[in-house]
Design a protein around this motif. Sequence first.
Motif, PDB file in Angstrom:
ATOM      1  N   PHE A   1      29.970  38.867  40.019  1.00  0.00           N
ATOM      2  CA  PHE A   1      31.249  38.960  39.306  1.00  0.00           C
ATOM      3  C   PHE A   1      32.367  38.192  40.012  1.00  0.00           C
ATOM      4  O   PHE A   1      33.290  37.712  39.358  1.00  0.00           O
TER       5      PHE A   1
ATOM      6  N   MET B   1      38.700  40.746  32.157  1.00  0.00           N
ATOM      7  CA  MET B   1      38.701  39.746  33.234  1.00  0.00           C
ATOM      8  C   MET B   1      39.426  38.491  32.750  1.00  0.00           C
ATOM      9  O   MET B   1      40.364  37.996  33.378  1.00  0.00           O
TER      10      MET B   1
ATOM     11  N   THR C   1      29.013  45.274  41.035  1.00  0.00           N
ATOM     12  CA  THR C   1      27.876  45.904  40.362  1.00  0.00           C
ATOM     13  C   THR C   1      26.571  45.148  40.593  1.00  0.00           C
ATOM     14  O   THR C   1      25.497  45.706  40.436  1.00  0.00           O
TER      15      THR C   1
ATOM     16  N   PRO D   1      34.985  43.835  25.526  1.00  0.00           N
ATOM     17  CA  PRO D   1      34.406  44.390  26.749  1.00  0.00           C
ATOM     18  C   PRO D   1      35.076  43.934  28.038  1.00  0.00           C
ATOM     19  O   PRO D   1      36.010  43.122  28.017  1.00  0.00           O
ATOM     20  N   GLY D   2      34.586  44.456  29.144  1.00  0.00           N
ATOM     21  CA  GLY D   2      35.160  44.175  30.464  1.00  0.00           C
ATOM     22  C   GLY D   2      35.387  42.688  30.730  1.00  0.00           C
ATOM     23  O   GLY D   2      36.387  42.302  31.353  1.00  0.00           O
ATOM     24  N   SER D   3      34.487  41.861  30.256  1.00  0.00           N
ATOM     25  CA  SER D   3      34.622  40.412  30.470  1.00  0.00           C
ATOM     26  C   SER D   3      35.909  39.885  29.848  1.00  0.00           C
ATOM     27  O   SER D   3      36.510  38.937  30.354  1.00  0.00           O
TER      28      SER D   3
ATOM     29  N   ASP E   1      38.906  43.337  39.843  1.00  0.00           N
ATOM     30  CA  ASP E   1      37.855  43.779  38.932  1.00  0.00           C
ATOM     31  C   ASP E   1      37.514  45.222  39.304  1.00  0.00           C
ATOM     32  O   ASP E   1      36.948  45.490  40.368  1.00  0.00           O
TER      33      ASP E   1
ATOM     34  N   ALA F   1      34.331  46.953  42.984  1.00  0.00           N
ATOM     35  CA  ALA F   1      32.970  47.496  43.033  1.00  0.00           C
ATOM     36  C   ALA F   1      32.027  46.440  42.457  1.00  0.00           C
ATOM     37  O   ALA F   1      31.999  46.229  41.251  1.00  0.00           O
TER      38      ALA F   1
ATOM     39  N   VAL G   1      35.862  47.190  36.991  1.00  0.00           N
ATOM     40  CA  VAL G   1      35.029  47.586  35.849  1.00  0.00           C
ATOM     41  C   VAL G   1      34.135  48.753  36.231  1.00  0.00           C
ATOM     42  O   VAL G   1      34.052  49.755  35.516  1.00  0.00           O
ATOM     43  N   THR G   2      33.484  48.653  37.375  1.00  0.00           N
ATOM     44  CA  THR G   2      32.571  49.724  37.786  1.00  0.00           C
ATOM     45  C   THR G   2      33.265  50.771  38.654  1.00  0.00           C
ATOM     46  O   THR G   2      32.796  51.889  38.775  1.00  0.00           O
TER      47      THR G   2
ATOM     48  N   VAL H   1      36.560  41.597  43.549  1.00  0.00           N
ATOM     49  CA  VAL H   1      35.858  42.653  42.810  1.00  0.00           C
ATOM     50  C   VAL H   1      35.857  43.909  43.675  1.00  0.00           C
ATOM     51  O   VAL H   1      35.382  43.872  44.813  1.00  0.00           O
TER      52      VAL H   1
ATOM     53  N   GLN I   1      32.319  51.269  29.432  1.00  0.00           N
ATOM     54  CA  GLN I   1      30.913  51.709  29.388  1.00  0.00           C
ATOM     55  C   GLN I   1      30.286  51.957  30.744  1.00  0.00           C
ATOM     56  O   GLN I   1      29.085  52.047  30.861  1.00  0.00           O
ATOM     57  N   LYS I   2      31.116  52.039  31.796  1.00  0.00           N
ATOM     58  CA  LYS I   2      30.523  52.310  33.113  1.00  0.00           C
ATOM     59  C   LYS I   2      30.870  53.768  33.469  1.00  0.00           C
ATOM     60  O   LYS I   2      30.371  54.656  32.821  1.00  0.00           O
TER      61      LYS I   2
END
Length: 373
Positions: free
Chosen positions: A96, A74, A147, A69-71, A172, A145, A174-175, A143, A197-198
Motif C-alpha cells: 500500500f 486514498m 495489510t 472503497p478505501g482505494s 492510510d 497498518a 484502512v486496516t 501506511v 470492510q476491515k
Amino acid sequence: MTINSFIPPQRTLMGPGPSDIYPQVLHALSRQTIGHLDPLFIGMMDELKSLLKYAFQTENEFTVAISAPGSAGMEACFVNLVEPGDKILVCRNGVFGERMRENVVRCGGQAIVIDDEWGSPVSIDKVEQAIHQHPDAKIIAFVHAETSTGALSDAQAIGALAKQHNMLTIVDAVTSLGGVPLRVDEWQLDAVYSGSQKCLSCVPGLSPVTFSQAAVDVIQSRRAPVQSWFLDQSLVLGYWSGEGKRSYHHTAPVNSLYALHESLVMLKNEGLENTWQRHREMHNLLAEGLEDLGLTFVVDADSRLPQLNAVFLPEDLDDGAIRNQLLTEYNLEIGSGLGALAGKAWRIGLMGYGARKENVALCLKALENVLKG
Ligand SMILES: *Cc1c(COP(=O)(O)O)cnc(C)c1O
C-alpha cells in the motif's frame, strides 16, 4: 440458460478484508431506501459524521464517508493535496506504500521514497533523515497498518515529526481504524482515510476520511482545480454539510450508509478502547495457537497488528491447495501473501466482528487438520 438468484454460502472471513459483517449491519442494509435528500436521511448523515469523528478521535469538521472503497479514499487524499511539482515523502514497507507512490506520480508530484523491509514498521530514523534532506517536502505519506505484511507503524511519532517541520501527513488507516489505537487529533494527523470492510465490519464500498483544518486550507488554496470531479473534496464538502445547506453532488449509496451508521453505532456501544482490547486478546489467543502449530510470524512481536496476522507457510506446502481446502471443507477464508510475500505467507485477519473466540478456534482447528494432511 436460466440464471437464478445468487445465494452465497455461509463463509467465515478471516482474510485481509472484507471481514465478517455484523448481522445487525446486514439488517440495516436491507431497510427501505429513502431519498438521499430526504430530511430524515440528512439527519442520519449528520449522525454518521459524529460517529466517524468518534471512530477517528477527531473534531475535524471535514469527516465524511466517500462513496467508494478505501482505494478511493486514498486517491481523494492525494488528488486534493498534491499538485504538480510538489515534493512528497512516501514511506514504503509493503504494497500500500507503493500505491501511495503511484498516486503521487499520477498527480504530477515528486515522490521521495523511504523504503523499509516488508514486515518491518516505518523507520522513524529514516523519516527524520529524509526530512532533513528534503526540508522543502510538503507532505509525508505513510501506511499506519500495512495489510500486506501485518506491520504497525508509529503514526504518532511520524505525525509529530511532520508538525515540527511544517509538513502535512497523509495516513492510510484502512486496516487500523477500529482495530488498533488511532487518535487523529492527538497525533496531529492531517488527511486520514479508511475503509468500511476491515475492522468496522461493514459492507465494502465506503471510505471514511477526515481532513484537518491545515489540510482543508491547502485544498482551498490550490493553484488549479482537482483533476477528478468526483473526488474533488471542495465539492463534496457542500454535499455533507447539513442544516439545509445540502445540495446534490452524487446519489449517496443510501443503504450502504445505513450499514456504516449501524456498524459505527456498534463500535460506539462497545467503546473504542474495548474494541482495541478485544482485537489484542483475540490476537494473543490466535498467535499462541499458530506458534503451537509451528508457524512463525512475518512481523516482530512489538510491531504486529492484532487484526492481521501474517505467518510464513511451512516449507514446500502448496499455498493455493491448502487455502482451497480451508474454503471448501471449512467454509473458511484466509488470505494469501501479497507482492514479495506471494506464495510464502498467509494473512489471517481478526477484524471487527471476526475478532471472536469461535473464529480463532475454527481457524486453529482447521489449520491443524489440513496441515496434518
Ligand atoms: C484494503 C486496503 C486498501 C484498499 O481498500 P479497498 O477498500 O480495497 O479499496 C488500502 N490500504 C490498505 C492498508 C488496505 O488494507
